[in-house]
Design an enzyme around this catalytic site. Structure first.
Site, mmCIF file in Angstrom:
data_model
loop_
_atom_site.group_PDB
_atom_site.id
_atom_site.type_symbol
_atom_site.label_atom_id
_atom_site.label_comp_id
_atom_site.label_asym_id
_atom_site.label_seq_id
_atom_site.Cartn_x
_atom_site.Cartn_y
_atom_site.Cartn_z
ATOM 1 N N LYS A 190 12.600 -3.976 -14.148
ATOM 2 C CA LYS A 190 14.087 -4.005 -14.646
ATOM 3 C C LYS A 190 15.085 -3.352 -13.688
ATOM 4 O O LYS A 190 14.148 -3.195 -12.646
ATOM 5 C CB LYS A 190 14.382 -2.402 -15.113
ATOM 6 N N GLY A 194 9.481 3.790 -12.887
ATOM 7 C CA GLY A 194 9.668 5.364 -12.558
ATOM 8 C C GLY A 194 9.387 6.354 -14.378
ATOM 9 O O GLY A 194 9.149 5.345 -15.485
ATOM 10 N N SER A 195 8.475 7.077 -14.421
ATOM 11 C CA SER A 195 8.134 8.192 -15.332
ATOM 12 C C SER A 195 10.037 8.689 -15.885
ATOM 13 O O SER A 195 10.673 8.595 -15.301
ATOM 14 C CB SER A 195 7.413 8.948 -15.050
ATOM 15 N N GLY A 196 9.546 8.851 -17.403
ATOM 16 C CA GLY A 196 10.364 9.854 -17.827
ATOM 17 C C GLY A 196 11.377 9.362 -18.585
ATOM 18 O O GLY A 196 11.738 9.692 -19.664
ATOM 19 N N HIS A 197 11.331 7.704 -19.154
ATOM 20 C CA HIS A 197 11.829 6.944 -20.104
ATOM 21 C C HIS A 197 10.248 6.855 -20.870
ATOM 22 O O HIS A 197 9.986 5.897 -21.672
ATOM 23 C CB HIS A 197 11.224 5.528 -19.266
ATOM 24 N N ASP A 219 12.784 -0.792 -7.736
ATOM 25 C CA ASP A 219 11.785 -1.831 -8.810
ATOM 26 C C ASP A 219 11.981 -2.976 -8.297
ATOM 27 O O ASP A 219 10.495 -3.405 -8.564
ATOM 28 C CB ASP A 219 12.127 -1.640 -10.419
ATOM 29 N N HIS A 273 18.195 7.294 -15.809
ATOM 30 C CA HIS A 273 17.369 8.515 -14.847
ATOM 31 C C HIS A 273 18.951 8.613 -14.485
ATOM 32 O O HIS A 273 19.114 9.662 -13.264
ATOM 33 C CB HIS A 273 17.858 6.963 -13.625
#
Ligand SMILES: Nc1ncnc2c1ncn2[C@@H]1O[C@H](COP(=O)(O)OP(=O)(O)O)[C@@H](O)[C@H]1O
Ligand SMILES: Nc1ncnc2c1ncn2[C@@H]1O[C@H](COP(=O)(O)OP(=O)(O)O)[C@@H](O)[C@H]1O
Ligand SMILES: [Mg+2]
Ligand SMILES: [Mg+2]
Ligand SMILES: [Mg+2]
Ligand SMILES: [Mg+2]
Lengths: 209, 317, 317, 209
Positions: free
Chosen positions: C105, C54-57, C110, C216
């Site tokens: 991860k 996911g994005s946001g990391h 994922d 998250h």
């Protein structure tokens, strides 16, 4: 006014205590139009002044004030550090070798201090800085027959007037017109300095009288 | 105030200890000072570069001590200029015999303290030059402009030039040229909290932003309703381009995070900023997106544009 | 929610555009995907490395696409695993003929999506290996442990090994060894806000912290009164050392910011963490302090310790 | 129950509309014990399903469901994407070539779907996941003489029961006991799916009757 070496020392110690007590308030004033550290800077610096001068014996007013100035320069930081430091340094030059300072010499010392601030800060009266307190105090002192109470009163009124001024120097200047309506923190700490003089002179008078 | 700290009085000291612990081969701390210097300082025959200022702008400035960057950073208390004696110690520690350049952001405090230190060093026979950074176009009067993220371009360019063996005079001129050609402007979505006071520098409503903020939690020049990123980008670029003509020029660009803004948002800003600059027929030779000059945990970003010539482009890394 | 964004639906797309605009020589975006690949992909004869999630990391994972790092990052919506077709496109784009390693991860999403993509690629005759990262000791059951900041050590070590020309089998083993020897744990002072929902993942009082948070915006394993940095450091280190014996060992250390924590605080954390590890007679060979694996604008940090051997130390950069 | 190719299409379209309408609620459920994206994932995916199948003609139930499965796999992401995607893919295998699906075949399809979920997710009943809805629904369907209303009712009750379960799979498992007291978002979206079946069957019945 009777400013002996001992009174000068008491003056700086009393001023230090006032900075400590008003640390939060001074920083709050600075928060509103600057970066919120003025009280912390002054308290930190004057705590070091106390450490430096409290238990040392001095022969002249200039000696006490010079030690204070060097400590302030190396411990306060920010804009106030070099400005107060330079002010005291210049005054100490005038008061050097004098175990007691006459009213006239006192005014001369103030004058030198103000010139130091103005030069170091490239500033002048009316820009909402500490000079807006120092200059009226000097004018009062130059009348002769100095009474500490009167100087403090002048400082107080001058400090209060900074509320109406638009800042032209220091961080508050970034706010332009938005700086109006707030007291200048450096003006307030300067007022505290002259207020402390009253106490020192009174205590000195008692000790002598 | 929620911070990962111990006592507020210990922040500066402990931060510097943590830095040196992380990078013991690259940097060291001068004993009994808050000065970080390269571990191999002074480098004989190399001009020394010293910058610094209040802390709270990390990685500025101690994070820029290293190869092709600074030789020393003088770290004041949070948002408080360091004192002249500390700056003086830094100058002495990095003088390799050919002089020292001070890179100073334009704040009364910084300017006065560095100035006094320069006088002390000159009295000791050390050659000292200074460059004052005034890149923040939020301030109208050019003389009063604050030094903000554009300072990093000076660190990089002067740093590389110093490493290449240039003279103090040449580096001072190059640093000045960089300073003269870089312009920045910032916008903030939330304030920073100076630990010693524990209170935010200003308050913003949930739908407000502050345009033209500096890097010390000061208020900006205008408070507005929060707008989409693209409109903010347009406003910042428009303001910057009032001060520079970039048409058919090479430029370098920095989208700088103010401390708590996710990289995600900085890239979204970069998308629009670079699009706007491309429209102006500027050629973006290098882009920096990240946190380079922060204001503790302030949210928001600044945009800096540096107009390049051959020499600036050559030394920029 | 205060963010420098336009429409929430456009965040991922615009972020990727902004990234490519910033680094056009280093990376490109595969047409009609959310996959970032090295601009020179595929590199013939070199094992391709693909990660993502996911994005946001950010900077994870697209920020690690480059020399001695990844060949591709597959970027899902914010905090949402990318889909198998996207991962499959990434695999095809970076296969230099000698196979591809997926660095995943350990999240149900994922794992499943990368697995499906691996199957698709294998059907096309591409050699694919996977390594699953499970470094978060906040989760008791080793099989269920989340992949967090320790993943970056795998990117670095596998990346350098791939660049050196090692085979897929060797790199997969090396990546697995790295994964087996890295342990992490985090603490958060404030939550993150997924843009699409606009609400924080959890609420914390002014004097509370959350121990054992993931990346998250999930709640952690325990809520406590906020403590001084040194005590937090002790708690995290204590937990980590339950899982590894570092006495007389070489280690690498990462103090990772979760998104909005000033570097100042991370260095203060590093001071105590490194002190504690030194007390245990570990030799810290390399320390990383900064934002490596974030959770949008979450405040807090994680500590990761990697136990090194000669090979891991050689490839770590 | 009369599940024709057209009814199957209406089922998926109705489910999509329900996901859209419950997007916020599903994400809220996920916020409490996961990462807050389940509603957005499902809504995004089913919006694409609609685009894909709405104006296309199909010969068999398997065809519609397969198109939906491929779209879900490539558009939903997260854990729900591969799970729902695999479920539909496996069911479409059973329903391939059938213009109409008998009650028995429907149950077979569900069974295949559940096996797909369990295998892909390495999960089983009682772990606070979508399986806790799918499995009771299958058991109901296997009784024969399927009524959509009855399936939906079973799904609803099963979904409600997830509140009392401790999560063992997916993100909610990280919370351990703290996951008790919350509905599972995937169970809720599964309930919506079976609820949508009622509407599709009714509409189909009307159209035919
Ligand atoms: N150029 C100047 N000349 C005279 N006084 C100044 C000047 N700049 C700042 N000051 C004084 O210093 C005060 C601020 O001091 P302080 O907060 O300690 O430093 P800083 O602004 O660096 O944080 C102001 O309130 C003002 O009175
Ligand atoms: N291993 C699994 N087996 C079955 N269902 C699962 C599994 N993991 C997650 N789920 C289901 O998926 C739902 C979460 O989906 P979603 O929020 O879209 O994905 P993510 O957890 O990746 O954000 C959970 O509520 C649960 O019902
Ligand atoms: Mg101040
Ligand atoms: Mg200050
Ligand atoms: Mg998710
Ligand atoms: Mg979710």
């Amino acid at each position: 006014m009777n400013l002996t070496t001992e009174t000068a020392k008491q003056w700086l110690l009393a001023a230090g205590r006032d900075m400590q007590e008003n640390k939060g308030y001074l920083s709050e004033l600075d928060q509103a139009i600057g970066d919120g550290d003025h009280g912390h800077n002054m308290a930190r610096g004057f705590a070091e002044v106390e450490k430096k001068i409290a238990s040392k014996t001095y022969d002249d007013v200039g000696g006490v004030v010079k030690d204070a100035s060097m400590t302030i320069i190396s411990k306060v930081g920010g804009a106030a550090g070099p400005l107060y430091g330079t002010a005291f340094l210049k005054a100490s030059g005038v008061w050097k070798g004098k175990a007691e300072v006459s009213d006239e010499e006192f005014a001369e010392g103030l004058k030198a201090a103000i010139d130091g601030i103005a030069q170091r800060g490239k500033s002048e009266q009316g820009q909402k800085t500490m000079l807006d307190v120092w200059i009226p105090v000097l004018q009062e002192a130059e009348k002769g027959n100095i009474e500490a109470e009167q100087l403090a009163q002048t400082a107080k009124e001058a400090m209060e007037k900074t509320e109406g001024i638009e800042a032209k120097k220091g961080r508050a200047a970034y706010l332009g017109e938005r700086s109006i309506g707030h007291l200048d923190p450096g003006a307030y700490s300067s007022y505290l300095l002259f207020e402390a003089l009253v106490e020192a002179i009174e205590a000195g008078g008692e000790a002598n009288g | 105030m929620k911070k990962l700290i111990n006592q507020t009085d210990d922040i500066l000291d402990e931060m510097l200890e943590g830095m040196v612990a992380a990078h013991p081969n690259e940097i060291k701390r001068l004993a009994e000072t808050n000065v970080i210097v390269r571990s191999n300082a002074p480098i004989k025959g190399k001009v020394g570069l010293v910058s610094g200022g209040g802390s709270g702008h990390e990685p500025a400035h101690a994070g820029y001590v290293g190869h092709k960057l600074l030789d020393a950073a003088v770290c004041g208390e949070v948002f408080t200029s360091p004192t002249p004696d500390q700056v003086y110690e830094a100058i002495k520690a990095v003088d390799g015999g050919v002089g020292v350049l001070l890179i100073v952001k334009n704040y009364s405090g910084d300017v006065m303290n560095f100035d006094m230190a320069a006088d002390m060093a000159k009295d000791e026979g050390i050659k000292v030059e200074q460059v004052i950074i005034r890149d923040d176009v939020a301030i109208a009067n050019p003389e009063d402009r604050r030094g903000v993220a554009g300072t990093i371009f000076v660190h990089k360019i002067a740093g590389a030039a110093a490493e290449s063996g240039k003279s103090l005079k040449d580096i001072a001129e190059l640093a000045q040229k960089t300073a003269d050609n870089v312009f920045s402007m910032g916008v903030s979505l939330s304030p920073s909290i100076v630990p010693a006071s524990g209170k935010p520098g200003f308050e913003l409503k949930e739908d407000e932003m502050e345009i033209g903020t500096g890097i010390h939690g000061e208020q900006g020049i205008e408070r507005k309703t929060l707008k989409p990123a693209d409109e903010i980008a347009e406003e910042l670029v428009q303001n910057l381009l009032k001060h520079m003509d970039i048409k058919n020029s090479r430029i370098a660009l920095m989208i700088n995070g103010q401390g708590s803004t996710p990289l995600m948002e900085l890239y979204i800003m970069n998308r629009k900023v670079s699009e706007l600059l491309n429209e102006k027929q500027a050629e973006i030779k290098k882009t920096f997106v990240g946190e380079y000059m922060t204001s503790i945990e302030m949210a928001g970003c600044s945009v800096s544009i540096l107009k390049l010539d051959d020499e600036l482009e050559y030394f920029l890394h």
